[in-house]
Design a protein around this motif. Structure first.
Motif, PDB file in Angstrom:
ATOM      1  N   SER A  32     -38.310 -26.843  35.773  1.00  0.00           N
ATOM      2  CA  SER A  32     -37.752 -26.286  34.550  1.00  0.00           C
ATOM      3  C   SER A  32     -36.305 -26.742  34.492  1.00  0.00           C
ATOM      4  O   SER A  32     -35.619 -26.790  35.529  1.00  0.00           O
ATOM      5  CB  SER A  32     -37.821 -24.762  34.552  1.00  0.00           C
ATOM      6  OG  SER A  32     -39.127 -24.325  34.312  1.00  0.00           O
ATOM      7  N   SER A  94     -34.679 -25.895  38.158  1.00  0.00           N
ATOM      8  CA  SER A  94     -35.388 -25.088  39.157  1.00  0.00           C
ATOM      9  C   SER A  94     -36.838 -25.547  39.152  1.00  0.00           C
ATOM     10  O   SER A  94     -37.283 -26.199  38.208  1.00  0.00           O
ATOM     11  CB  SER A  94     -35.281 -23.589  38.868  1.00  0.00           C
ATOM     12  OG  SER A  94     -36.018 -23.254  37.717  1.00  0.00           O
ATOM     13  N   ASP A  95     -37.565 -25.249  40.222  1.00  0.00           N
ATOM     14  CA  ASP A  95     -38.968 -25.664  40.243  1.00  0.00           C
ATOM     15  C   ASP A  95     -39.815 -24.629  40.959  1.00  0.00           C
ATOM     16  O   ASP A  95     -39.305 -23.604  41.421  1.00  0.00           O
ATOM     17  CB  ASP A  95     -39.135 -27.074  40.832  1.00  0.00           C
ATOM     18  CG  ASP A  95     -38.700 -27.185  42.276  1.00  0.00           C
ATOM     19  OD1 ASP A  95     -38.241 -28.260  42.667  1.00  0.00           O
ATOM     20  OD2 ASP A  95     -38.818 -26.169  43.014  1.00  0.00           O
ATOM     21  N   ASP A  98     -38.684 -24.053  44.612  1.00  0.00           N
ATOM     22  CA  ASP A  98     -37.357 -23.465  44.784  1.00  0.00           C
ATOM     23  C   ASP A  98     -36.903 -22.874  43.464  1.00  0.00           C
ATOM     24  O   ASP A  98     -36.419 -23.601  42.597  1.00  0.00           O
ATOM     25  CB  ASP A  98     -36.378 -24.548  45.268  1.00  0.00           C
ATOM     26  CG  ASP A  98     -35.056 -23.971  45.708  1.00  0.00           C
ATOM     27  OD1 ASP A  98     -34.247 -24.717  46.278  1.00  0.00           O
ATOM     28  OD2 ASP A  98     -34.807 -22.755  45.472  1.00  0.00           O
ATOM     29  N   TYR A  99     -37.105 -21.559  43.313  1.00  0.00           N
ATOM     30  CA  TYR A  99     -36.785 -20.940  42.044  1.00  0.00           C
ATOM     31  C   TYR A  99     -35.282 -20.866  41.789  1.00  0.00           C
ATOM     32  O   TYR A  99     -34.854 -20.623  40.677  1.00  0.00           O
ATOM     33  CB  TYR A  99     -37.353 -19.523  41.999  1.00  0.00           C
ATOM     34  CG  TYR A  99     -38.838 -19.450  41.791  1.00  0.00           C
ATOM     35  CD1 TYR A  99     -39.671 -20.510  42.073  1.00  0.00           C
ATOM     36  CD2 TYR A  99     -39.408 -18.283  41.312  1.00  0.00           C
ATOM     37  CE1 TYR A  99     -41.037 -20.414  41.883  1.00  0.00           C
ATOM     38  CE2 TYR A  99     -40.776 -18.183  41.121  1.00  0.00           C
ATOM     39  CZ  TYR A  99     -41.582 -19.250  41.405  1.00  0.00           C
ATOM     40  OH  TYR A  99     -42.931 -19.143  41.198  1.00  0.00           O
ATOM     41  N   LYS A 100     -34.493 -21.040  42.833  1.00  0.00           N
ATOM     42  CA  LYS A 100     -33.051 -20.940  42.638  1.00  0.00           C
ATOM     43  C   LYS A 100     -32.589 -22.045  41.700  1.00  0.00           C
ATOM     44  O   LYS A 100     -33.116 -23.142  41.702  1.00  0.00           O
ATOM     45  CB  LYS A 100     -32.296 -21.100  43.965  1.00  0.00           C
ATOM     46  CG  LYS A 100     -32.701 -20.125  45.038  1.00  0.00           C
ATOM     47  CD  LYS A 100     -31.788 -20.249  46.248  1.00  0.00           C
ATOM     48  CE  LYS A 100     -31.819 -21.632  46.888  1.00  0.00           C
ATOM     49  NZ  LYS A 100     -33.121 -21.905  47.506  1.00  0.00           N
ATOM     50  N   LEU A 101     -31.591 -21.724  40.932  1.00  0.00           N
ATOM     51  CA  LEU A 101     -31.027 -22.732  40.048  1.00  0.00           C
ATOM     52  C   LEU A 101     -30.142 -23.676  40.843  1.00  0.00           C
ATOM     53  O   LEU A 101     -29.344 -23.239  41.658  1.00  0.00           O
ATOM     54  CB  LEU A 101     -30.182 -22.066  38.957  1.00  0.00           C
ATOM     55  CG  LEU A 101     -30.868 -21.058  38.046  1.00  0.00           C
ATOM     56  CD1 LEU A 101     -29.897 -20.584  36.977  1.00  0.00           C
ATOM     57  CD2 LEU A 101     -32.113 -21.641  37.420  1.00  0.00           C
TER      58      LEU A 101
ATOM     59  N   TYR B  35     -23.812 -15.987  42.052  1.00  0.00           N
ATOM     60  CA  TYR B  35     -23.481 -17.396  42.232  1.00  0.00           C
ATOM     61  C   TYR B  35     -21.966 -17.478  42.350  1.00  0.00           C
ATOM     62  O   TYR B  35     -21.242 -16.579  41.922  1.00  0.00           O
ATOM     63  CB  TYR B  35     -23.927 -18.233  41.030  1.00  0.00           C
ATOM     64  CG  TYR B  35     -25.404 -18.524  40.955  1.00  0.00           C
ATOM     65  CD1 TYR B  35     -26.313 -17.540  40.574  1.00  0.00           C
ATOM     66  CD2 TYR B  35     -25.897 -19.793  41.273  1.00  0.00           C
ATOM     67  CE1 TYR B  35     -27.677 -17.816  40.515  1.00  0.00           C
ATOM     68  CE2 TYR B  35     -27.254 -20.081  41.204  1.00  0.00           C
ATOM     69  CZ  TYR B  35     -28.141 -19.083  40.822  1.00  0.00           C
ATOM     70  OH  TYR B  35     -29.481 -19.357  40.764  1.00  0.00           O
ATOM     71  N   PHE B  45     -25.618 -21.117  44.517  1.00  0.00           N
ATOM     72  CA  PHE B  45     -26.384 -19.890  44.665  1.00  0.00           C
ATOM     73  C   PHE B  45     -25.925 -19.135  45.903  1.00  0.00           C
ATOM     74  O   PHE B  45     -25.729 -19.733  46.967  1.00  0.00           O
ATOM     75  CB  PHE B  45     -27.868 -20.238  44.770  1.00  0.00           C
ATOM     76  CG  PHE B  45     -28.747 -19.097  45.183  1.00  0.00           C
ATOM     77  CD1 PHE B  45     -29.207 -19.007  46.493  1.00  0.00           C
ATOM     78  CD2 PHE B  45     -29.134 -18.132  44.285  1.00  0.00           C
ATOM     79  CE1 PHE B  45     -30.031 -17.966  46.893  1.00  0.00           C
ATOM     80  CE2 PHE B  45     -29.957 -17.087  44.661  1.00  0.00           C
ATOM     81  CZ  PHE B  45     -30.409 -16.997  45.966  1.00  0.00           C
ATOM     82  N   VAL B 100     -40.312 -19.496  37.202  1.00  0.00           N
ATOM     83  CA  VAL B 100     -39.473 -20.684  37.270  1.00  0.00           C
ATOM     84  C   VAL B 100     -38.807 -20.992  35.936  1.00  0.00           C
ATOM     85  O   VAL B 100     -37.735 -21.579  35.899  1.00  0.00           O
ATOM     86  CB  VAL B 100     -40.320 -21.877  37.773  1.00  0.00           C
ATOM     87  CG1 VAL B 100     -41.376 -22.255  36.742  1.00  0.00           C
ATOM     88  CG2 VAL B 100     -39.449 -23.046  38.095  1.00  0.00           C
TER      89      VAL B 100
END
Lengths: 113, 115
Positions: A32, A94-95, A98-101, B35, B45, B100
């Protein structure tokens, strides 16, 4: 791991001319992608997002971005810049793994009268 | 439109002191994040929080850092003993879910200066 490269650290345009902010991403799984904008002394505001639907995404304030999987790009455009578009722009990925941005380094846009 | 609010906007503290950065996420959001952005560097993060516990944290988020949701509205980041390198802009964010494609809504940030 996912990552984002914003190809220009600074873009300067004249008011009324097109804006192009370039972004390339790296992701192992269906990503995303987002563009956020940060005006001086303000928070990060979501401009638009791509989440595996239409590849051309329209956002707020006349911005749009096109997801090109073959080029791993998600460039942001606007046909006619306005003085209020002067800000810093972040491309973000993000994917599913790894949902983190993961943020790009940012592109500062200045608009000349 | 609902907003994430952060206080204070700017905090100056001496090295070794404790600081608490405060955030009020959007009321119907369930996922909360911190963040940070050190001057001239990328936004990084720190931590995500859901259901009153940390769901994920980065290498930066060491024992010096802690987060808490002390009541139904606030979400805080505590730095126990600040270091010079903790000087940064700290952004709080919230989202409705953790999918996501879920966009995060960010606050205006707290600029922390450690002297």
């Amino acid at each position: 791991a996912q990552s984002v490269t914003q190809l220009d650290s600074h873009v300067s345009v004249s008011e009324g001319t097109p804006v192009l902010l370039r972004c390339n991403y790296s992701s192992s799984y269906s990503p995303s992608l987002f563009w956020y904008v940060q005006h001086p002394n303000k928070g990060l505001q979501l401009l638009l997002k791509y989440t595996s639907a239409a590849t051309l995404v329209k956002g707020i304030n006349g911005f749009e971005a096109e997801f090109k999987k073959s080029e791993t790009s998600f460039h942001l455009t606007k046909p006619s810049a306005h003085m209020s578009d002067a800000a810093e722009y972040f491309c973000v990925v993000s994917d599913k793994v790894d949902y983190k941005l993961s943020f790009g380094a940012g592109t500062t846009v200045t608009v000349r009268a | 439109e609902p907003e994430v609010t952060q206080t204070p906007s700017h905090q100056v503290t001496q090295m070794g002191q404790e600081v608490i950065l405060r955030c009020v996420p959007i009321s119907n959001h369930l996922y909360f994040y911190w963040y940070r952005q050190i001057l001239g560097q990328k936004v990084e993060f720190l931590v995500s929080f859901y259901n009153n516990e940390i769901s994920e944290k980065s290498e930066i988020f060491d024992d010096q850092f802690s987060v808490e949701r002390p009541d139904g509205s606030n979400f805080t980041l505590k730095i126990r003993s600040t270091k010079l390198e903790d000087s940064a802009m700290y952004f709080c964010a919230s989202s409705e879910d953790s999918g996501v494609g879920s966009p995060l809504h960010f606050g205006n940030g707290t600029r922390l200066t450690v002297t």
